[in-house]
Design a protein around this motif. Structure first.
Motif, PDB file in Angstrom:
ATOM      1  N   GLY A   1     -15.838  -7.702  13.432  1.00  0.00           N
ATOM      2  CA  GLY A   1     -14.554  -7.094  13.777  1.00  0.00           C
ATOM      3  C   GLY A   1     -14.266  -7.173  15.268  1.00  0.00           C
ATOM      4  O   GLY A   1     -13.132  -7.445  15.686  1.00  0.00           O
ATOM      5  N   LYS A   2     -15.293  -6.954  16.079  1.00  0.00           N
ATOM      6  CA  LYS A   2     -15.107  -7.046  17.533  1.00  0.00           C
ATOM      7  C   LYS A   2     -14.771  -8.467  17.960  1.00  0.00           C
ATOM      8  O   LYS A   2     -13.914  -8.684  18.819  1.00  0.00           O
ATOM      9  N   ARG A   3     -15.438  -9.450  17.343  1.00  0.00           N
ATOM     10  CA  ARG A   3     -15.153 -10.844  17.694  1.00  0.00           C
ATOM     11  C   ARG A   3     -13.731 -11.235  17.292  1.00  0.00           C
ATOM     12  O   ARG A   3     -13.029 -11.917  18.041  1.00  0.00           O
ATOM     13  N   VAL A   4     -13.288 -10.772  16.138  1.00  0.00           N
ATOM     14  CA  VAL A   4     -11.931 -11.067  15.693  1.00  0.00           C
ATOM     15  C   VAL A   4     -10.921 -10.408  16.624  1.00  0.00           C
ATOM     16  O   VAL A   4      -9.920 -11.016  17.003  1.00  0.00           O
ATOM     17  N   ARG A   5     -11.181  -9.160  17.011  1.00  0.00           N
ATOM     18  CA  ARG A   5     -10.283  -8.459  17.924  1.00  0.00           C
ATOM     19  C   ARG A   5     -10.184  -9.180  19.262  1.00  0.00           C
ATOM     20  O   ARG A   5      -9.092  -9.379  19.792  1.00  0.00           O
ATOM     21  N   ASN A   6     -11.314  -9.600  19.793  1.00  0.00           N
ATOM     22  CA  ASN A   6     -11.309 -10.307  21.081  1.00  0.00           C
ATOM     23  C   ASN A   6     -10.575 -11.638  20.984  1.00  0.00           C
ATOM     24  O   ASN A   6      -9.822 -12.007  21.890  1.00  0.00           O
ATOM     25  N   ALA A   7     -10.770 -12.354  19.899  1.00  0.00           N
ATOM     26  CA  ALA A   7     -10.070 -13.624  19.717  1.00  0.00           C
ATOM     27  C   ALA A   7      -8.568 -13.399  19.590  1.00  0.00           C
ATOM     28  O   ALA A   7      -7.771 -14.167  20.132  1.00  0.00           O
ATOM     29  N   ALA A   8      -8.177 -12.341  18.920  1.00  0.00           N
ATOM     30  CA  ALA A   8      -6.748 -12.037  18.769  1.00  0.00           C
ATOM     31  C   ALA A   8      -6.141 -11.667  20.116  1.00  0.00           C
ATOM     32  O   ALA A   8      -5.010 -12.056  20.420  1.00  0.00           O
ATOM     33  N   GLN A   9      -6.870 -10.926  20.922  1.00  0.00           N
ATOM     34  CA  GLN A   9      -6.354 -10.547  22.237  1.00  0.00           C
ATOM     35  C   GLN A   9      -6.165 -11.771  23.123  1.00  0.00           C
ATOM     36  O   GLN A   9      -5.242 -11.821  23.929  1.00  0.00           O
ATOM     37  N   LYS A  10      -7.005 -12.764  22.957  1.00  0.00           N
ATOM     38  CA  LYS A  10      -6.858 -13.992  23.741  1.00  0.00           C
ATOM     39  C   LYS A  10      -5.736 -14.865  23.182  1.00  0.00           C
ATOM     40  O   LYS A  10      -5.029 -15.526  23.931  1.00  0.00           O
ATOM     41  N   GLY A  11      -5.559 -14.895  21.870  1.00  0.00           N
ATOM     42  CA  GLY A  11      -4.611 -15.805  21.244  1.00  0.00           C
ATOM     43  C   GLY A  11      -3.196 -15.283  21.141  1.00  0.00           C
ATOM     44  O   GLY A  11      -2.246 -16.069  21.094  1.00  0.00           O
ATOM     45  N   LEU A  12      -3.005 -13.977  21.117  1.00  0.00           N
ATOM     46  CA  LEU A  12      -1.664 -13.443  20.938  1.00  0.00           C
ATOM     47  C   LEU A  12      -0.711 -13.779  22.088  1.00  0.00           C
ATOM     48  O   LEU A  12       0.443 -14.127  21.827  1.00  0.00           O
ATOM     49  N   PRO A  13      -1.120 -13.679  23.338  1.00  0.00           N
ATOM     50  CA  PRO A  13      -0.192 -14.070  24.408  1.00  0.00           C
ATOM     51  C   PRO A  13       0.229 -15.540  24.308  1.00  0.00           C
ATOM     52  O   PRO A  13       1.392 -15.879  24.555  1.00  0.00           O
ATOM     53  N   LEU A  14      -0.687 -16.391  23.905  1.00  0.00           N
ATOM     54  CA  LEU A  14      -0.372 -17.801  23.719  1.00  0.00           C
ATOM     55  C   LEU A  14       0.643 -17.983  22.598  1.00  0.00           C
ATOM     56  O   LEU A  14       1.625 -18.729  22.736  1.00  0.00           O
ATOM     57  N   ALA A  15       0.449 -17.270  21.496  1.00  0.00           N
ATOM     58  CA  ALA A  15       1.385 -17.365  20.383  1.00  0.00           C
ATOM     59  C   ALA A  15       2.748 -16.799  20.761  1.00  0.00           C
ATOM     60  O   ALA A  15       3.790 -17.359  20.383  1.00  0.00           O
ATOM     61  N   ALA A  16       2.773 -15.723  21.533  1.00  0.00           N
ATOM     62  CA  ALA A  16       4.047 -15.148  21.950  1.00  0.00           C
ATOM     63  C   ALA A  16       4.794 -16.118  22.875  1.00  0.00           C
ATOM     64  O   ALA A  16       6.015 -16.258  22.799  1.00  0.00           O
ATOM     65  N   GLY A  17       4.066 -16.801  23.739  1.00  0.00           N
ATOM     66  CA  GLY A  17       4.693 -17.795  24.612  1.00  0.00           C
ATOM     67  C   GLY A  17       5.248 -18.959  23.835  1.00  0.00           C
ATOM     68  O   GLY A  17       6.349 -19.448  24.116  1.00  0.00           O
ATOM     69  N   ALA A  18       4.533 -19.413  22.844  1.00  0.00           N
ATOM     70  CA  ALA A  18       5.010 -20.527  22.012  1.00  0.00           C
ATOM     71  C   ALA A  18       6.241 -20.112  21.222  1.00  0.00           C
ATOM     72  O   ALA A  18       7.178 -20.886  21.069  1.00  0.00           O
ATOM     73  N   GLN A  19       6.266 -18.881  20.752  1.00  0.00           N
ATOM     74  CA  GLN A  19       7.415 -18.398  20.002  1.00  0.00           C
ATOM     75  C   GLN A  19       8.644 -18.309  20.907  1.00  0.00           C
ATOM     76  O   GLN A  19       9.752 -18.640  20.488  1.00  0.00           O
ATOM     77  N   ALA A  20       8.454 -17.892  22.153  1.00  0.00           N
ATOM     78  CA  ALA A  20       9.576 -17.811  23.086  1.00  0.00           C
ATOM     79  C   ALA A  20      10.138 -19.195  23.380  1.00  0.00           C
ATOM     80  O   ALA A  20      11.358 -19.374  23.513  1.00  0.00           O
ATOM     81  N   VAL A  21       9.284 -20.201  23.474  1.00  0.00           N
ATOM     82  CA  VAL A  21       9.726 -21.550  23.757  1.00  0.00           C
ATOM     83  C   VAL A  21      10.452 -22.130  22.535  1.00  0.00           C
ATOM     84  O   VAL A  21      11.506 -22.757  22.664  1.00  0.00           O
ATOM     85  N   LEU A  22       9.872 -21.916  21.347  1.00  0.00           N
ATOM     86  CA  LEU A  22      10.443 -22.500  20.142  1.00  0.00           C
ATOM     87  C   LEU A  22      11.614 -21.670  19.582  1.00  0.00           C
ATOM     88  O   LEU A  22      12.472 -22.224  18.910  1.00  0.00           O
ATOM     89  N   GLY A  23      11.589 -20.383  19.832  1.00  0.00           N
ATOM     90  CA  GLY A  23      12.562 -19.496  19.204  1.00  0.00           C
ATOM     91  C   GLY A  23      13.805 -19.391  19.942  1.00  0.00           C
ATOM     92  O   GLY A  23      14.910 -19.275  19.703  1.00  0.00           O
TER      93      GLY A  23
END
Length: 59
Positions: A37-59
């Motif tokens: 669970g901790k590893r998944v949480r840490n990976a999500a914290q690293k990946g969410l800003p990247l996904a939000a940036g991609a959504q802003a560019v594409l959206g």
């Protein structure tokens, strides 16, 4: 009436099979799950800003 008998037998079996040695195994298993669970949480914290940036560019 049969329900009472089944309930008492199940409680007795639970008390027999869930002694402290079983508890140690369960605790060890929960620690592994917590680590996952901790590893998944840490990976999500690293990946969410990247996904939000991609959504802003594409959206």
């Amino acid at each position: 009436m049969n329900f009472k008998l089944i309930f008492l037998v199940s409680l007795l079996l639970a008390a027999i099979f869930l002694d402290p040695t079983e508890g140690r195994r369960f605790k060890k298993f929960l620690k592994k799950v917590e680590g996952v669970g901790k590893r998944v949480r840490n990976a999500a914290q690293k990946g969410l800003p990247l996904a939000a940036g991609a959504q802003a560019v594409l959206g």
